[in-house]
Design a protein around this motif. Structure first.
Motif, mmCIF file in Angstrom:
data_model
loop_
_atom_site.group_PDB
_atom_site.id
_atom_site.type_symbol
_atom_site.label_atom_id
_atom_site.label_comp_id
_atom_site.label_asym_id
_atom_site.label_seq_id
_atom_site.Cartn_x
_atom_site.Cartn_y
_atom_site.Cartn_z
ATOM 1 N N LEU A 80 0.828 -1.201 0.000
ATOM 2 C CA LEU A 80 0.000 0.000 0.000
ATOM 3 C C LEU A 80 0.864 1.253 0.000
ATOM 4 O O LEU A 80 0.628 2.193 -0.767
ATOM 5 N N LEU A 81 1.910 1.250 0.854
ATOM 6 C CA LEU A 81 2.739 2.454 0.949
ATOM 7 C C LEU A 81 3.434 2.731 -0.379
ATOM 8 O O LEU A 81 3.689 3.874 -0.731
ATOM 9 N N ARG A 82 3.732 1.663 -1.121
ATOM 10 C CA ARG A 82 4.446 1.876 -2.382
ATOM 11 C C ARG A 82 3.502 2.263 -3.518
ATOM 12 O O ARG A 82 3.867 3.028 -4.400
ATOM 13 N N PRO A 110 -4.725 7.466 -4.660
ATOM 14 C CA PRO A 110 -6.180 7.600 -4.599
ATOM 15 C C PRO A 110 -6.777 8.133 -5.893
ATOM 16 O O PRO A 110 -7.924 7.815 -6.230
ATOM 17 N N ALA A 111 -6.004 8.908 -6.652
ATOM 18 C CA ALA A 111 -6.564 9.524 -7.854
ATOM 19 C C ALA A 111 -6.678 8.511 -8.986
ATOM 20 O O ALA A 111 -7.474 8.685 -9.911
ATOM 21 N N SER A 112 -5.871 7.441 -8.903
ATOM 22 C CA SER A 112 -5.833 6.503 -10.013
ATOM 23 C C SER A 112 -7.029 5.548 -9.980
ATOM 24 O O SER A 112 -7.563 5.252 -8.918
ATOM 25 N N GLY A 113 -7.419 5.074 -11.131
ATOM 26 C CA GLY A 113 -8.507 4.097 -11.193
ATOM 27 C C GLY A 113 -7.992 2.760 -11.670
ATOM 28 O O GLY A 113 -8.753 1.934 -12.174
ATOM 29 N N SER A 114 -6.673 2.523 -11.516
ATOM 30 C CA SER A 114 -6.073 1.287 -12.020
ATOM 31 C C SER A 114 -6.559 0.071 -11.219
ATOM 32 O O SER A 114 -7.062 0.206 -10.109
ATOM 33 N N ALA A 115 -6.364 -1.088 -11.835
ATOM 34 C CA ALA A 115 -6.781 -2.338 -11.164
ATOM 35 C C ALA A 115 -6.030 -2.494 -9.857
ATOM 36 O O ALA A 115 -6.571 -2.962 -8.855
ATOM 37 N N MET A 116 -4.751 -2.072 -9.848
ATOM 38 C CA MET A 116 -3.920 -2.157 -8.642
ATOM 39 C C MET A 116 -4.560 -1.371 -7.495
ATOM 40 O O MET A 116 -4.724 -1.864 -6.381
ATOM 41 N N GLN A 117 -4.928 -0.128 -7.811
ATOM 42 C CA GLN A 117 -5.513 0.739 -6.787
ATOM 43 C C GLN A 117 -6.848 0.177 -6.283
ATOM 44 O O GLN A 117 -7.115 0.154 -5.094
ATOM 45 N N LEU A 118 -7.660 -0.326 -7.229
ATOM 46 C CA LEU A 118 -8.958 -0.897 -6.823
ATOM 47 C C LEU A 118 -8.757 -2.097 -5.907
ATOM 48 O O LEU A 118 -9.438 -2.252 -4.901
ATOM 49 N N GLY A 119 -7.764 -2.920 -6.303
ATOM 50 C CA GLY A 119 -7.450 -4.093 -5.483
ATOM 51 C C GLY A 119 -7.026 -3.676 -4.085
ATOM 52 O O GLY A 119 -7.453 -4.251 -3.085
#
Lengths: 334, 377
Positions: free
Chosen positions: A31-33, A37-46
């Protein structure tokens, strides 16, 4: 090693807690890496999805820790007959050098847990999770290491406990070969401690009661709360215990949790620990509440937290005063 | 009512209704859970109660018992020791005790012969324990005969039975007079089995014992506190041992709980999907699942503890008796004093509720983050 249900339960709880905290730590690093919050990537959603799991896991671990603190103390009280010279939990905890450090770390972990839970609760109310990095940073850098050290110390404490039982190989007197454990605590002088206690606690309650009036009063309350906790614990050992037991030399902070003394210890410790935990939670969260959305939430929730904490400090103070007033012991003057 | 409480109340309401719709599925889990709590609670309550009884008995035991050792074995002690011990400052009520065991081929059991400190029966008469009376079918007025140390037959009139309340210690006891005891076992006057004494100040017990060892290096003083410690750790150890045996069961239960929570039926999956579609958030689903777990845990915990209470204090733990209390031919019959405390319940909750909750956290989250479109398609 003493092999009994309470010890098995505590070790089991610590083990489960560590497994969960390890899972949460691995997640915290990710998470720290990668947290954006602004991104809508799959990584961020996950990551966002996983925060639900992590906050549930950590809440579970921390609530277990609250129970473990109580269980640890009650168990120490229970084991006293197993050691030469131990009359209550003080003796049991002195039975080897790991006892009191385990207890102190457990208390530290309790307050860390409370701070984390308050922070998590407030953070979840803001739409953009402004404290998510702080929260997981705190978890990774402070909570998980403290929990690991606590679990390690506790295990060392339990593994190094040997009950002083009769062994057939000791032909002669058994007890004399064993050093008796120190069964007593000594406290600060009751007179000055009493003055300091009423001074600090009175000031804390007053600042808490007036904290809505001015910001500096709120700040004062948040700074005084931890000081009030330390003063209160010193006061319990120094003179409150004497009044409870009506005995001029019995300084034990644990015996008052027993039925013989009408469980008054719970009446003292529960309000004191809760009040300190709430005030600490509010204070530490406020340190990190920089964004405007968060400040508003912390302001609003902080008022309620301070109100409850002040009321609980007042309950504690009233309980102590009542104990002193109704005690048959005349310690000062006369 | 504060909105938070109102919200939890509605969530609980919904959870209960949902659980009632699938009661068969939950029933199985609750049954297994209850059984686990029942077993663990029975073990803990039973050993605790028996430990309590032992503790109460030991409180009446003499503070110090002095035995004479010869070649590492317990031997008879001479009356001369008593005078020297009585001269030690702080020691009082120094008394020679006479007791011993005798094997009775009729019942294939060992009896404890003892000369009581006060109110010993007159010569030729005995008082016997209730367990022994049952085994021999003897009553007051009957005659008991045993072969003494030299093979001669000794007959005693039964003058009285010992009270049933004391059965836990007196089940196999025969109280008789000093002359009868000495004649029966062939022990010369002036010799005793061991010496018991009290100490005026409890803090001086160890000092007095040290002085005895110094004065008589061939003796072994046994302190009451040592016996109490030994009993306490013995019972703790037994509890721990039984719990370890059940660790496998605990693990199996955790796996079952995990599996139940993870293996949702198609219908349940659809239900979660609909809830999310109508606006429930992930946290709401987690809260609902938490309430479900709490309700299951509470039901199973209360049922298990109640059943265990009945089992231990109603039936004297018929199921675990042989493992936990040991055995003997003349086993005393006794009823345990009911006692449950916060500590036991807390330990029990840590051993059952914590693993259950831990096992269901991850599957519940998996359920809660399900996308509505994925299940309703």
């Amino acid at each position: 090693m003493i092999f009994q249900p309470a010890i098995i339960a505590l070790v089991l709880a610590d083990f489960l807690g560590l497994v969960f905290l390890a899972m949460a730590s691995v997640f915290a690093v990710r998470l720290l890496r990668h947290w954006q919050p602004a991104s809508g990537s799959a990584m961020q959603l996950g990551l966002e999805r996983r925060t639900y799991l992590m906050s549930t896991l950590v809440t579970f671990v921390l609530l277990t820790q609250l129970g473990a603190l109580l269980l640890f103390v009650l168990n120490a009280e229970r084991m006293a007959p197993l050691f030469v010279g131990a009359m209550c939990a003080v003796g049991t905890l002195n039975a080897n050098p790991f006892g009191f450090p385990s207890l102190n770390l457990r208390m530290a972990l309790f307050f860390l847990a409370a701070i984390w839970l308050v922070m998590n609760h407030l953070d979840n109310r803001a739409s953009d999770y402004p404290l998510v990095r702080v929260k997981y940073g705190l978890l990774l850098m402070v909570v998980a290491p403290v929990a690991a050290v606590t679990a390690g110390l506790q295990l060392a404490y339990f593994l190094n406990l040997e009950a002083d039982v009769i062994t057939s190989c000791c032909g002669t007197l058994f007890s004399s070969d064993r050093d008796a454990v120190a069964g007593d605590l000594t406290g600060l002088a009751p007179g000055p401690t009493l003055v300091a206690f009423y001074g600090v606690l009175g000031l804390t309650v007053a600042a808490g009661a007036l904290s809505r009036r001015a910001r500096w009063l709120r700040g004062l309350f948040l700074v005084l709360a931890p000081a009030a906790f330390v003063t209160a614990i010193l006061a319990v050992v120094s003179f409150i215990s004497l009044y409870v037991y009506e005995h001029p030399h019995h300084h034990c902070p644990f015996c008052m949790l027993q039925a013989e003394y009408g469980f008054v210890g719970y009446g003292l410790y529960v309000p004191l620990f809760l009040a300190t935990a709430l005030a600490l939670g509010h204070g530490v969260t406020r340190l990190f509440a920089r964004t405007p959305s968060m400040t508003a939430i912390v302001d609003e929730a902080g008022r309620r937290l301070d109100g409850t904490a002040t009321a609980l400090f007042a309950v504690f103070l009233a309980a102590v005063t009542w104990l002193i007033a109704t005690s048959n012991l005349i310690l000062l003057g006369g | 009512m504060p909105p938070w409480i109102e919200r939890q109340r509605h969530l609980m309401d919904y959870t209960l209704a949902a659980m009632a719709r699938r009661w068969g599925r939950n029933l199985g889990l609750v049954a297994v859970y209850t059984l686990l709590v029942f077993v663990l609670a029975s073990v803990m309550m039973f050993t605790d109660a028996i430990q309590r009884e032992a503790g109460q008995l030991l409180e009446q035991a003499p503070e110090v018992v002095v035995q004479r050792m010869v070649a590492g074995r317990h031997d008879l002690i001479s009356a001369d020791y008593m005078d020297a011990i009585a001269a030690i400052r702080g020691a009082r009520q120094v008394r020679g005790r006479l007791w011993g065991y005798h094997f009775d081929p009729v019942t294939a059991a060992n009896y404890t012969f003892m000369v009581p400190a006060a109110n010993a029966p007159p010569a030729g008469r005995v008082h016997i324990g209730a367990g022994l009376a049952r085994a021999r079918g003897a009553a007051v007025g009957d005659v008991l005969s045993f072969r003494g140390h030299d093979g001669a037959l000794f007959s005693f009139d039964i003058e009285g039975l010992l009270r049933a309340e004391s059965e836990i210690i007196t089940a196999d006891a025969i109280l008789l007079s000093e002359e009868d005891f000495r004649a029966f076992f062939g022990i010369r006057p002036g010799l005793f089995t061991d010496i018991s004494l009290q100490v005026r100040n409890p803090r001086e017990v160890t000092k007095v014992a040290e002085k005895i060892v110094e004065r008589f290096p061939d003796t072994r003083p046994i302190l009451r506190s040592e016996m109490q410690r030994t009993y306490a750790s013995l019972f703790d150890w037994r509890q721990g041992l039984v719990l370890t045996v059940f660790a496998g069961a605990l693990l199996a239960f955790a796996i079952l709980a995990w599996d139940k929570a993870a293996g949702l039926s198609a219908e349940e999956r659809r239900e979660i999907g609909i809830l999310k579609a109508v606006g429930w958030e992930t946290t709401d689903i987690i809260a609902m699942k938490t309430w479900e777990g709490a309700l299951v845990s509470l039901t199973a915990f209360l049922l298990g503890v109640l059943l265990a209470y009945g089992h231990v204090f109603g039936t004297s733990a018929v199921m675990f008796e042989p493992v936990l209390k040991g055995w003997a031919t003349l086993y005393p019959r006794f009823v345990l004093t009911p006692h449950v405390d916060l500590f036991q319940l807390a330990v029990l909750a840590f051993l059952t509720v914590v693993p259950y909750t831990a096992a269901t956290v991850v599957p519940n989250w998996k359920t809660a983050v399900t996308d509505p479109d994925a299940v309703m398609r």
